[in-house]
Write a protein that holds these residues in place. Sequence first.
Motif, PDB file in Angstrom:
ATOM      1  N   THR A  83       0.859  -1.184   0.000  1.00  0.00           N
ATOM      2  CA  THR A  83       0.000   0.000   0.000  1.00  0.00           C
ATOM      3  C   THR A  83       0.892   1.229   0.000  1.00  0.00           C
ATOM      4  N   VAL A  84       1.165   1.733  -1.193  1.00  0.00           N
ATOM      5  CA  VAL A  84       2.071   2.869  -1.367  1.00  0.00           C
ATOM      6  C   VAL A  84       1.543   3.738  -2.513  1.00  0.00           C
ATOM      7  N   PRO A  85       1.349   5.023  -2.301  1.00  0.00           N
ATOM      8  CA  PRO A  85       1.018   5.892  -3.429  1.00  0.00           C
ATOM      9  C   PRO A  85       2.178   5.939  -4.418  1.00  0.00           C
ATOM     10  N   ALA A  86       1.865   5.944  -5.693  1.00  0.00           N
ATOM     11  CA  ALA A  86       2.924   6.012  -6.700  1.00  0.00           C
ATOM     12  C   ALA A  86       3.776   7.267  -6.520  1.00  0.00           C
ATOM     13  N   GLU A  87       3.151   8.338  -6.032  1.00  0.00           N
ATOM     14  CA  GLU A  87       3.854   9.616  -5.884  1.00  0.00           C
ATOM     15  C   GLU A  87       4.955   9.586  -4.819  1.00  0.00           C
ATOM     16  N   SER A  88       4.923   8.585  -3.938  1.00  0.00           N
ATOM     17  CA  SER A  88       5.946   8.513  -2.888  1.00  0.00           C
ATOM     18  C   SER A  88       6.740   7.213  -2.942  1.00  0.00           C
ATOM     19  N   TYR A  89       6.631   6.470  -4.045  1.00  0.00           N
ATOM     20  CA  TYR A  89       7.329   5.188  -4.140  1.00  0.00           C
ATOM     21  C   TYR A  89       8.837   5.401  -4.229  1.00  0.00           C
ATOM     22  N   ASP A 108      -0.526  12.094  -9.884  1.00  0.00           N
ATOM     23  CA  ASP A 108       0.219  13.302 -10.235  1.00  0.00           C
ATOM     24  C   ASP A 108       1.260  12.854 -11.254  1.00  0.00           C
ATOM     25  N   ARG A 109       0.891  12.915 -12.533  1.00  0.00           N
ATOM     26  CA  ARG A 109       1.665  12.223 -13.556  1.00  0.00           C
ATOM     27  C   ARG A 109       3.089  12.756 -13.701  1.00  0.00           C
ATOM     28  N   SER A 110       3.266  14.060 -13.623  1.00  0.00           N
ATOM     29  CA  SER A 110       4.614  14.604 -13.768  1.00  0.00           C
ATOM     30  C   SER A 110       5.513  14.131 -12.633  1.00  0.00           C
ATOM     31  N   LYS A 111       4.998  14.125 -11.416  1.00  0.00           N
ATOM     32  CA  LYS A 111       5.769  13.655 -10.269  1.00  0.00           C
ATOM     33  C   LYS A 111       6.082  12.170 -10.403  1.00  0.00           C
ATOM     34  N   VAL A 112       5.092  11.398 -10.814  1.00  0.00           N
ATOM     35  CA  VAL A 112       5.287   9.951 -10.943  1.00  0.00           C
ATOM     36  C   VAL A 112       6.257   9.634 -12.074  1.00  0.00           C
ATOM     37  N   GLU A 114       8.841  11.319 -12.911  1.00  0.00           N
ATOM     38  CA  GLU A 114      10.185  11.494 -12.367  1.00  0.00           C
ATOM     39  C   GLU A 114      10.606  10.261 -11.574  1.00  0.00           C
ATOM     40  N   ILE A 115       9.682   9.715 -10.806  1.00  0.00           N
ATOM     41  CA  ILE A 115       9.966   8.502 -10.027  1.00  0.00           C
ATOM     42  C   ILE A 115      10.214   7.322 -10.955  1.00  0.00           C
ATOM     43  N   ILE A 116       9.387   7.209 -11.989  1.00  0.00           N
ATOM     44  CA  ILE A 116       9.553   6.119 -12.961  1.00  0.00           C
ATOM     45  C   ILE A 116      10.924   6.202 -13.622  1.00  0.00           C
ATOM     46  N   LYS A 117      11.317   7.395 -14.017  1.00  0.00           N
ATOM     47  CA  LYS A 117      12.628   7.572 -14.656  1.00  0.00           C
ATOM     48  C   LYS A 117      13.748   7.120 -13.718  1.00  0.00           C
ATOM     49  N   ARG A 118      13.611   7.439 -12.434  1.00  0.00           N
ATOM     50  CA  ARG A 118      14.616   7.032 -11.449  1.00  0.00           C
ATOM     51  C   ARG A 118      14.643   5.518 -11.249  1.00  0.00           C
ATOM     52  N   GLN A 119      13.475   4.889 -11.279  1.00  0.00           N
ATOM     53  CA  GLN A 119      13.381   3.471 -10.929  1.00  0.00           C
ATOM     54  C   GLN A 119      13.658   2.527 -12.102  1.00  0.00           C
ATOM     55  N   LEU A 120      13.630   3.027 -13.319  1.00  0.00           N
ATOM     56  CA  LEU A 120      13.903   2.179 -14.477  1.00  0.00           C
ATOM     57  C   LEU A 120      15.403   1.981 -14.674  1.00  0.00           C
ATOM     58  N   VAL A 121      15.762   0.810 -15.159  1.00  0.00           N
ATOM     59  CA  VAL A 121      17.126   0.590 -15.626  1.00  0.00           C
ATOM     60  C   VAL A 121      17.316   1.365 -16.932  1.00  0.00           C
ATOM     61  N   GLY A 122      18.568   1.547 -17.329  1.00  0.00           N
ATOM     62  CA  GLY A 122      18.820   2.154 -18.621  1.00  0.00           C
ATOM     63  C   GLY A 122      18.191   1.330 -19.731  1.00  0.00           C
ATOM     64  N   GLY A 123      17.433   1.959 -20.599  1.00  0.00           N
ATOM     65  CA  GLY A 123      16.719   1.248 -21.650  1.00  0.00           C
ATOM     66  C   GLY A 123      15.421   0.607 -21.182  1.00  0.00           C
ATOM     67  N   GLY A 124      15.098   0.798 -19.884  1.00  0.00           N
ATOM     68  CA  GLY A 124      13.856   0.232 -19.350  1.00  0.00           C
ATOM     69  C   GLY A 124      12.626   0.871 -19.961  1.00  0.00           C
TER      70      GLY A 124
END
Length: 248
Positions: A83-89, A108-112, A114-124
């Motif tokens: 149970t975690v909001p995507a905005e604070s993952y 909050d798509r812009s915030k999320v 940024e999180i997605i970019k951080r959590q993906l591997v290169g080329g993810g």
Amino acid sequence: MKQFDKHADAYDAIRRKIQYPEELYQFLLAKTPGRAAALDMGCGNGVSTIRLAPHFAYVEGIDHGANLIDKAAANYPALRFATVPAESYASERRFDLITSATSFYWMDRSKVLEIIKRQLVGGGLFCAYKYDVPQAYGDLRLLIEEELVNKWGKFRDPRLLQYDDTLERIAQIGGFKEAKRKIFSNIIELTPFELALFLLSTSYVTAYMDQKPEENYADYLLDKMQTVGGSDPVKVNFDIYAYIAEKA
């Protein structure tokens, strides 16, 4: 979305029948750089998360709704849910694929992003995918359109009505390449009763019913859909609109 968590039982009962097309997952799998880990954001009852499980060594689903996560964990006990909001993952783990199934527009798509970019591997790969109001045919379609215009329409969140600018937001964030929109055909057979249950699980119909404008509206809709459509399965259009981007 609090409406879904509040009506978690009804949501769970019918949403497991609304399957996403295999073509979508095969398309994503062909473009992911590896099969080590996948994350499903806004996973709801886990129906989208389980589709990733056969293909990745580690699969995790997150949602801000505790009741929905309880359902997901009960439905698919072998998977990991939180149970975690995507905005604070946040996680030390990096993912080959991050998905968001019919939920990204609630975030909050812009915030999320940024999180997605951080959590993906290169080329993810990231993919947000969704369906709109389901399209039935014949008299059932006319009935649904009448209810939508006369009763449910004003309860549709503006985010469901506005132009989806996900691709533009991805471009603004930077760090992604080859962002594209792709449509996947998705025709599902449901009985009119099942289709009514699906509609009763949507954000706009539950919001309408929460205002208590009519006595026993759920019973009315279930009966009306069967009167108009009968009891045999009918084809319903749940075409998928996918927004896909690769991390640079």
